[in-house]
Enzyme design. Sequence first.
Site, PDB file in Angstrom:
ATOM      1  NE  ARG A 191     -36.991 -10.669 -80.196  1.00 41.85           N
ATOM      2  CZ  ARG A 191     -36.341  -9.879 -80.389  1.00 41.85           C
ATOM      3  NH1 ARG A 191     -35.472  -9.652 -81.048  1.00 41.85           N
ATOM      4  NH2 ARG A 191     -36.021  -8.389 -79.593  1.00 41.85           N
ATOM      5  CG  ASP A 194     -28.891   4.916 -84.585  1.00 41.91           C
ATOM      6  OD1 ASP A 194     -28.044   4.980 -85.775  1.00 41.91           O
ATOM      7  OD2 ASP A 194     -28.994   4.157 -84.265  1.00 41.91           O
ATOM      8  CB  THR A 219     -25.382   8.712 -86.880  1.00 43.58           C
ATOM      9  OG1 THR A 219     -24.636   7.291 -86.910  1.00 43.58           O
ATOM     10  CG2 THR A 219     -26.046   9.025 -85.884  1.00 43.58           C
ATOM     11  CD  GLU A 242     -33.288   3.520 -84.401  1.00 48.31           C
ATOM     12  OE1 GLU A 242     -31.818   3.791 -83.255  1.00 48.31           O
ATOM     13  OE2 GLU A 242     -33.205   2.324 -84.411  1.00 48.31           O
ATOM     14  NE  ARG A 294     -36.140   1.103 -87.865  1.00 48.47           N
ATOM     15  CZ  ARG A 294     -35.321   1.716 -87.339  1.00 48.47           C
ATOM     16  NH1 ARG A 294     -34.275   0.656 -86.550  1.00 48.47           N
ATOM     17  NH2 ARG A 294     -35.564   2.293 -86.502  1.00 48.47           N
ATOM     18  CB  THR A 339     -35.227   4.254 -80.640  1.00 53.53           C
ATOM     19  OG1 THR A 339     -34.328   4.074 -81.550  1.00 53.53           O
ATOM     20  CG2 THR A 339     -36.783   5.000 -80.745  1.00 53.53           C
ATOM     21  CE  LYS A 376     -30.057   1.267 -85.908  1.00 54.58           C
ATOM     22  NZ  LYS A 376     -31.255   1.953 -85.396  1.00 54.58           N
ATOM     23  CD  GLU A 406     -40.660   2.220 -80.987  1.00 55.20           C
ATOM     24  OE1 GLU A 406     -41.835   2.448 -79.901  1.00 55.20           O
ATOM     25  OE2 GLU A 406     -39.712   2.787 -81.016  1.00 55.20           O
ATOM     26  CD  GLU A 464     -30.211   6.786 -80.342  1.00 56.74           C
ATOM     27  OE1 GLU A 464     -28.923   6.461 -80.308  1.00 56.74           O
ATOM     28  OE2 GLU A 464     -30.671   5.912 -81.286  1.00 56.74           O
ATOM     29  CE1 TYR A 518     -34.092  -1.787 -79.455  1.00 52.68           C
ATOM     30  CE2 TYR A 518     -33.345  -4.073 -78.309  1.00 52.68           C
ATOM     31  CZ  TYR A 518     -34.106  -3.236 -79.073  1.00 52.68           C
ATOM     32  OH  TYR A 518     -35.396  -3.870 -79.949  1.00 52.68           O
ATOM     33  CG  ASP A 578     -27.213   4.073 -81.264  1.00 51.45           C
ATOM     34  OD1 ASP A 578     -27.474   4.658 -80.543  1.00 51.45           O
ATOM     35  OD2 ASP A 578     -27.979   3.328 -81.613  1.00 51.45           O
ATOM     36  CE1 TYR A 632     -32.344  -8.785 -84.591  1.00 54.43           C
ATOM     37  CE2 TYR A 632     -33.156  -9.219 -86.884  1.00 54.43           C
ATOM     38  CZ  TYR A 632     -33.373  -9.720 -85.511  1.00 54.43           C
ATOM     39  OH  TYR A 632     -33.951 -10.229 -84.613  1.00 54.43           O
ATOM     40  CG  HIS A 643     -37.132   1.499 -79.569  1.00 52.59           C
ATOM     41  ND1 HIS A 643     -37.883   1.634 -80.177  1.00 52.59           N
ATOM     42  CD2 HIS A 643     -35.943   0.851 -79.174  1.00 52.59           C
ATOM     43  CE1 HIS A 643     -36.418   1.653 -81.518  1.00 52.59           C
ATOM     44  NE2 HIS A 643     -35.865   1.443 -80.793  1.00 52.59           N
ATOM     45  CD  GLN A 673     -31.804  -1.998 -87.250  1.00 51.85           C
ATOM     46  OE1 GLN A 673     -32.705  -1.350 -88.123  1.00 51.85           O
ATOM     47  NE2 GLN A 673     -31.789  -2.501 -86.402  1.00 51.85           N
TER      48      GLN A 673
HETATM   49 MN    MN Z   1     -30.638   3.378 -82.256  1.00 56.54          MN
END
Ligand code: MN
Length: 426
Positions: free
Chosen positions: A145, A236, A260, A202, A240, A353, A256, A367, A204, A131, A129, A247, A136, A243
């Site tokens: 961040r 996906d 899926t 997500e 959260r 995503t 994840k 989001e 996708e 990004y 997968d 992560y 996104h 994750q």
């Molecule tokens: Mn994904």
Amino acid sequence: MQSWIKSANKADCAFPVQNLPFGVFSREPDGQEPVCGVAIGDMILDLAVLERADLIDFGGETVFDLPFLNGFMEQGVAAWDALRHYLTEILRLDGDTRLSADMELQKTALFPLADATLFMPFLVAEYTDFYASKHHATNVGTLFRGAENALPANWLHMPVGYNGRGSSVVVSGTDIHRPRGQIKPPDAETPHFGPSNQMDFELEIGAVVGVPTEMGQPITTAQADAMIFGYVLLNDWSSRDIQAWEYQPLGPFQGKAFGTSISPWVVPKAALDQFRCKAPKPDKPLLPYLIEQKPGLYDITLEATIQPKGAAKPTTICRTNYNRMYYSSAQQLTHHASSGCPMNCGDLLGSGTISGPTPAEQGCLLEKTDAGKTPFTLDTGETRRFIEDNDRITLTGWAQGDGYRIGFGECTGRILPPLPEPDWKN
Ligand code: MN
């Protein structure tokens, strides 16, 4: 182009003769073993029947009387093109009459889509997968961040990805139990183990790799594009809270890995050819190995909806487009093989995503709700921060042609309550 199968000619039909997506189905309730077929209008053309009648022949090799498409994908690009040409000829109006004039053959070879059970269309070799939507990545990066550090330093130079799990890729209609995992709320000193409270989807597109590569041998973007057999919708599913804690530094893992979902019909790359779009001009020059000569994105409208248990209708969460991406699947596949990593027939590459620049185009709840801080209101009046038990998430997608559409069907599934917890002492 019209088909003699009239349902295929309606302007809103997902499966006109221009599409011809591949899937695996069985004729319930007859209990027939699953075989490969092609969707046309409101019917499925049983390719195993055509193969047994010697109307399709791959040198005597059985490729369609199988419960997966890998046997056909392994025949390679020339075979994909030849079969697509043949199917177009026997299904279009005023084409080859071998099927249209043979009522006996039609009785065995055509089966109503509404009565079929659909299965995983191919054996997933491995699942990776990415990004690769800048909108996104910027939105999510800002949440975690701050706007100054939204995109990681590498992001504008390579399609960032992680190796996922092929074992938990399931076909649309499969429900997913809410996962448990290690969760550390921001105000807690230590993590606990329990059901995720921040279940997300997500939106996708998945690219299905049909041609393998040699270990050690990099490929060009043109070679990568040619190796892609087709595309599916891909959800996906993401936890959260699991994750967020796990992560760093190696990326998503259990957040994840629990499931899926993909749509049951693989839309051939050839059916999408006239909807190709260029990726945006890169913000920073790409290294030569990632530069595409051929436009690698597609104008595919994508939607996600949510429907709580008991709700009469789903509520739209977002509508976006695959042409919003920064990196194409061909660029992702090129990057994947660039170290010499061998790619296999049946590899599945998630686009990442897909989000656009406006809030209505945000392809996940993280989001849409600012990581749960801003709930959104459903048509039923209920609100959601994340997915609750028994909520159904459905993805749909189509490329709009002149008077017809290349549909992807749907990718749907519910989040069910978690399975019982083991007695950890035994
Ligand atoms: Mn994904």
